[in-house]
Scaffold this motif. Structure first.
Motif, PDB file in Angstrom:
ATOM      1  N   TYR A 114     -17.912  -4.989 -65.336  1.00  0.00           N
ATOM      2  CA  TYR A 114     -19.134  -4.329 -65.793  1.00  0.00           C
ATOM      3  C   TYR A 114     -18.950  -2.817 -65.844  1.00  0.00           C
ATOM      4  O   TYR A 114     -18.584  -2.188 -64.856  1.00  0.00           O
TER       5      TYR A 114
ATOM      6  N   HIS B 250     -17.638  -1.035 -62.561  1.00  0.00           N
ATOM      7  CA  HIS B 250     -18.318  -1.256 -61.285  1.00  0.00           C
ATOM      8  C   HIS B 250     -17.927  -2.614 -60.712  1.00  0.00           C
ATOM      9  O   HIS B 250     -18.543  -3.618 -61.059  1.00  0.00           O
TER      10      HIS B 250
ATOM     11  N   LYS C 236     -20.668  -4.775 -59.205  1.00  0.00           N
ATOM     12  CA  LYS C 236     -21.630  -5.398 -60.126  1.00  0.00           C
ATOM     13  C   LYS C 236     -20.955  -6.390 -61.066  1.00  0.00           C
ATOM     14  O   LYS C 236     -21.560  -6.833 -62.033  1.00  0.00           O
TER      15      LYS C 236
END
Length: 93
Positions: A32, A74, A77
């Protein structure tokens, strides 16, 4: 290129050098991203490039040198793929 900036979404990464941090990544895995800036590959950054991503153009999405590593995506995430990457990071320290 008609691409949205900031880029918000899922992209793959391609390893640029062998690393235990990326050892768990498989073909087709996505991470992500949320970012507005990118670093193009150049001679100045080449020794640090850990991985690259394609979003319109290819850009550096991770760097590493010794025990220092940073990524533009990320992992926290990124679901199971991100957790595996974080686990590899902790195991290598």
């Amino acid at each position: 290129h008609g691409l949205c900036v900031p880029q918000i979404g899922w992209n793959g990464v391609a390893a640029a050098q062998p690393s235990p941090l990326l050892g768990s990544l498989a073909e087709g895995d996505a991470l992500y991203f949320v970012h507005s800036f990118r670093v193009p590959r150049s001679e100045a950054v080449a020794p640090w490039v850990l991985c690259e991503t394609e979003y319109g153009d290819r850009f550096v999405s991770g760097v590493a040198n010794g025990k220092v590593a940073a990524v533009q995506f990320h992992p926290e995430k990124s679901g199971a793929v991100g957790l595996a990457l974080l686990g590899a990071f902790l195991a290598s320290s």
